[in-house]
Write an enzyme that holds these catalytic residues in place. Structure first.
Site, PDB file in Angstrom:
ATOM      1  CB  SER A   1      -0.954  -0.025   1.181  1.00 55.43           C
ATOM      2  OG  SER A   1      -0.200  -0.149   2.348  1.00 55.43           O
TER       3      SER A   1
ATOM      4  CD  GLU B   1      -0.207   6.938 -11.779  1.00 54.98           C
ATOM      5  OE1 GLU B   1      -0.929   6.226 -11.061  1.00 54.98           O
ATOM      6  OE2 GLU B   1       0.804   6.529 -12.344  1.00 54.98           O
TER       7      GLU B   1
ATOM      8  CE  LYS C   1      -4.637   6.139  -2.308  1.00 58.34           C
ATOM      9  NZ  LYS C   1      -5.886   5.435  -2.042  1.00 58.34           N
TER      10      LYS C   1
ATOM     11  NE  ARG D   1      -3.212  -3.614  -1.074  1.00 57.09           N
ATOM     12  CZ  ARG D   1      -3.176  -3.547   0.248  1.00 57.09           C
ATOM     13  NH1 ARG D   1      -4.267  -3.798   0.930  1.00 57.09           N
ATOM     14  NH2 ARG D   1      -2.079  -3.229   0.883  1.00 57.09           N
TER      15      ARG D   1
ATOM     16  CE  LYS E   1       1.685   5.236  -8.865  1.00 60.27           C
ATOM     17  NZ  LYS E   1       0.958   4.390  -9.811  1.00 60.27           N
TER      18      LYS E   1
ATOM     19  CE  LYS F   1      -6.713   8.800   1.183  1.00 62.47           C
ATOM     20  NZ  LYS F   1      -6.358   7.715   2.091  1.00 62.47           N
TER      21      LYS F   1
ATOM     22  CB  CYS G   1     -21.456  -3.812  31.147  1.00 60.48           C
ATOM     23  SG  CYS G   1     -21.872  -4.391  29.497  1.00 60.48           S
TER      24      CYS G   1
ATOM     25  CB  CYS H   1     -23.548  -8.294  30.811  1.00 63.19           C
ATOM     26  SG  CYS H   1     -21.987  -7.646  31.418  1.00 63.19           S
TER      27      CYS H   1
HETATM   28  S1  IVH Z   1       0.178   2.694  -6.988  1.00 64.18           S
HETATM   29  C1  IVH Z   1       2.889   0.114  -3.743  1.00 64.18           C
HETATM   30  N1  IVH Z   1      -1.508   4.318  -8.102  1.00 64.18           N
HETATM   31  O1  IVH Z   1      -4.188   2.973  -3.414  1.00 64.18           O
HETATM   32  C2  IVH Z   1       1.483   0.472  -4.067  1.00 64.18           C
HETATM   33  N2  IVH Z   1      -2.264   3.028  -6.267  1.00 64.18           N
HETATM   34  O2  IVH Z   1      -2.503   2.538  -0.722  1.00 64.18           O
HETATM   35  C3  IVH Z   1       1.393   0.996  -5.463  1.00 64.18           C
HETATM   36  N3  IVH Z   1      -4.622   3.371  -5.703  1.00 64.18           N
HETATM   37  O3  IVH Z   1      -4.649  -0.285  -2.820  1.00 64.18           O
HETATM   38  C4  IVH Z   1       0.048   1.485  -5.740  1.00 64.18           C
HETATM   39  N4  IVH Z   1      -5.037   4.856  -7.263  1.00 64.18           N
HETATM   40  O4  IVH Z   1      -5.280   0.286  -5.195  1.00 64.18           O
HETATM   41  C5  IVH Z   1      -1.322   3.413  -7.139  1.00 64.18           C
HETATM   42  N5  IVH Z   1      -2.882   5.793  -9.220  1.00 64.18           N
HETATM   43  C6  IVH Z   1      -2.706   4.886  -8.259  1.00 64.18           C
HETATM   44  C7  IVH Z   1      -3.738   4.500  -7.386  1.00 64.18           C
HETATM   45  C8  IVH Z   1      -3.471   3.561  -6.385  1.00 64.18           C
HETATM   46  C9  IVH Z   1      -5.540   4.157  -6.255  1.00 64.18           C
HETATM   47  C10 IVH Z   1      -4.843   2.494  -4.552  1.00 64.18           C
HETATM   48  C11 IVH Z   1      -4.283   1.118  -4.727  1.00 64.18           C
HETATM   49  C12 IVH Z   1      -3.805   0.666  -3.384  1.00 64.18           C
HETATM   50  C13 IVH Z   1      -3.855   1.895  -2.573  1.00 64.18           C
HETATM   51  C14 IVH Z   1      -2.470   2.123  -2.009  1.00 64.18           C
END
Ligand code: IVH
Length: 685
Positions: free
Chosen positions: A85, A116, A118, A139, A297, A321, A415, A418
């Site tokens: 993640s 990109e 998210k 996943r 990235k 975020k 509680c 209970c």
């Molecule tokens: S790259 C090493 N790119 O975010 C992980 N993840 O916390 C590389 N996600 O469960 C993930 N958009 O499904 C990547 N443009 C994006 C993304 C993305 C959504 C989600 C992914 C993963 C979570 C990572």
């Protein structure tokens, strides 16, 4: 005759290509060039030909996207490369810190980033062998997911075969399954018209549609896919290093007809990252799909490799975020809920309010101190916040709007379920019910946890059912679940014979499990899924876990004194040992192995071996390598001598490398070390 067959095959091939090309233009490019009627005609012609000549049906025929039979349960798929993640950044300062770490790690002034959206959907992995879509998985916990191949096949923007002459031997595409906002609205209208439950948001709708045992249901929902990367790649024609940047990887995926977000860019330096974030935030509402932030990235793949990973997330990427959403509403009352460990949690009952994509009616107030600190009173007008999947919380009270008769709240001293005394230990923020498993609330939660998906995975055992079986004293402990007969179940409310028999089958299926799941299912305090996995890997058997002392447990990486003590306390309780015995007697079983821990009983595979590390390892930190070697019984020393068994050499090794060559000591690189560690891990009893 032969010629006829050849012509027929050719015709079918032409139809398949045309249909899939149409799917691509329609679902990926959003630019169809074929009238729907013509598409339907070709589809029917192909269906007819396949009906007349079933031997000519291929796996990748567009007709095979639909019509697969429902499955009884999803099977598990182990990801050959874990699906990790991302770490999160919530403000500019955290992004700045990320960029600084990256620049320092690479020793450069400025870095190119692929940026990109998210996606707010579900991560999936799609595996293609020689260009043919073979398996697709969720996943899951990052290491194993569920095999949802048949459901993924129904998604028309996912190619069933890759449109290239020399496809790679193996290609794993990673991305996110989503439901477009427009499709989500249509689905909810349909649900409403049929008197069925509406979905809270597109993500839940996508999740609910993807995890259907009947692919027919998935096919009836409009799902879509966006690719954001490549996992495993094997190819003799085109080595992976022909792609030197992430943006080239995305272009490559675009060329293979995978949908890639149009909003992907490459930018340089921190200000450009923040500009991108602002630009996407401004477009967010207008985008056709839901997002919860952006992802940065490092673009150059060799730089990604150099930065590597820290615990379960890459150092070369981060998710920025969007801030959590907030709304104002009225606090109608405060209920007290009893959790699995007896913790009493005050929960705010709210006048329903729409926030962050869902209607919120409850929010956590955490504990008595929090209520006091925020000065929350019943009847107050409050600000509620919800971020992602996190439980909504009360941020603050608008004191100016407080009604004169607002009532204050005191934590009960018994509680509410209970009636046992509730105590608050010194140093703890929460009050706990002392009723233990005699408290029906704790018992219900313990059973729900035991049956949950990541634990014993008893499908269909939800809270309504657990309420009944606990209230009617049919089930007191998890072991009682395995003694439930068809009649007992069929007599419960809302239980038809069919669902009772499904339940019996689900319970039966859960008997075969893994040690890690079983340990997690026990609900030992402070032992979550990851710890349960560590314990299972290191100890290999339940008896070894039950007998381990706190000191022995602390030899396992990531296990500290508090966790160790919780484990020891749990097994010291006669009642817990008894339930475990009963579960075993009922046929709950798993595979055990010798374990890899140096400290506890079993023979440690690297016992007595001395290692020296030199240079930077490409992906493992030195600390992690040391921990792993020690966990297997090896020693890590600072200098090379004749007694050294292995020297592990990274990038830019020092004089230790020369000395190792001189003394003829075995030399390993990171891969060599990994395989030494890996082969020890798989030792079987
Ligand atoms: S790259 C090493 N790119 O975010 C992980 N993840 O916390 C590389 N996600 O469960 C993930 N958009 O499904 C990547 N443009 C994006 C993304 C993305 C959504 C989600 C992914 C993963 C979570 C990572």
């Amino acid at each position: 005759m032969n010629e006829d067959i050849e012509n027929l095959k050719l015709r079918m091939q032409v139809l398949r290509t045309a249909i899939e090309l149409h799917n691509y233009r329609y679902y990926v490019l959003d630019n169809p060039t074929l009238p729907d009627a013509e598409y339907d005609r070709m589809f029917r012609e192909l269906q007819q030909l396949e009906h007349d000549h079933p031997r000519l049906i291929t796996n990748t025929s567009p007709t095979q996207r639909i019509g697969a039979a429902p499955v009884a349960a999803f099977s598990q798929i182990t990801h050959r490369l874990p699906m990790l993640s991302l770490n999160n950044a919530f403000d500019a300062a955290e992004v700045e810190a990320f960029d600084r770490r990256v620049r320092e790690g690479l020793v450069v002034d400025s870095v190119d980033y692929a940026v990109e959206p998210k996606f707010d959907g579900l991560a999936v992995s799609l595996c293609y062998e020689y260009g043919v879509f073979k398996t697709g998985a969720t996943r899951g916990d990052g290491y194993t997911g569920e095999d949802i191949t048949l459901n993924l096949k129904t998604i028309k923007s996912i190619p069933l075969s890759l449109p290239v002459i020399h496809p790679p031997a193996f290609l794993e595409v990673r991305g996110e399954v989503l439901m477009l906002k427009a499709d989500f609205l249509k689905l909810n209208q349909r649900q409403l018209a049929r008197g069925e439950k509406e979905f809270a948001n597109p993500r839940n709708a996508a999740a609910g549609s993807l995890r259907q045992l009947d692919p027919g249901i998935t096919a009836s929902r409009q799902l879509t896919f966006f690719a954001y990367g490549v996992g495993l790649y094997e190819d003799e024609h085109l080595p992976h290093d022909t792609h030197s940047t992430h943006s080239q990887v995305l272009n490559y995926l675009t060329g293979l007809h995978f949908p890639v977000a149009r909003e992907c860019r490459v930018v340089s330096g921190l200000p450009a990252l923040l500009n991108y974030f602002d630009a996407i935030a401004a477009q967010r509402e207008r985008l056709p799909y839901a997002i919860d932030g952006v992802v940065y990235k490092v673009n150059v793949l060799s730089q990604q490799e150099k930065l590597g990973f820290v615990s379960r997330a890459p150092r070369f990427a981060i998710a920025h975020k969007f801030p959590a959403e907030e709304a104002v509403t009225e606090l109608l009352g405060i209920d007290v809920q009893v959790g699995r460990t007896g913790a009493l949690t005050p929960v705010a009952r709210l006048k329903p309010v729409f926030v962050g994509g869902v209607t919120v009616t409850n929010a956590t107030l955490h504990n008595a101190d929090e209520i006091e600190r925020k000065d929350v009173r019943i009847g107050d007008i409050v600000i509620v916040r919800r971020a992602g999947d996190v439980i909504p919380e009360i941020v603050s009270v608008i004191v100016e709007k407080r009604p004169v008769n607002a009532g204050s709240f005191t934590m009960p001293i018994v509680c509410p379920v209970c009636g046992a005394k509730a105590v608050r230990l010194p140093g703890e923020a929460v009050s706990r019910c002392t009723g233990g498993l005699f408290c029906p609330a704790q018992r219900k939660q313990a059973i729900l946890h035991f049956a949950s998906r990541r634990a014993m995975d008893i499908e269909g055992l939800g809270d309504k059912l657990v309420d009944q079986i606990v209230d009617q004293a049919i089930v007191r402990t998890p072991a009682d679940l395995y003694r439930l007969g068809l009649t007992a179940l069929a007599n419960l409310e809302r239980m038809a014979e069919k669902s009772a028999s499904n339940m019996v089958q689900a319970i039966e299926r859960s008997k075969r499990t893994t040690l890690a799941r079983f340990i997690y299912a026990l609900g030992i305090r402070n032992v979550g899924e990851a710890t349960a996995k560590d314990l299972a890997a290191h100890l290999g058997s339940l008896d070894r876990l039950m007998q381990a002392s706190s000191e022995q447990l602390q030899q396992i990486p990531d296990i500290g004194p508090i966790v160790a003590q919780s484990i020891v306390d749990f097994f010291a309780e006669a009642h817990n040992r008894e339930v475990i015995e009963q579960l075993r007697a009922c046929g709950v079983h798993w595979e055990e192995h010798a374990g890899i821990s140096a400290s506890v009983g079993a023979m440690a595979p690297l016992n007595g071996k001395t290692f020296v590390l030199t240079g930077t390892l490409p992906t493992m930190s030195r600390e992690a390598a040391k921990e792993k070697i020690e966990a297997l019984g090896g020693k890590v020393s600072g200098s090379v001598s004749k007694k050294t068994d292995y020297v592990v050499v990274g990038i830019d090794p020092g004089s230790k490398y020369d000395k190792a060559v001189h003394l003829d000591v075995a030399i390993l690189d990171e891969a060599g070390l990994a395989s030494l560690l890996g082969s020890s891990i798989s030792l079987k009893e």
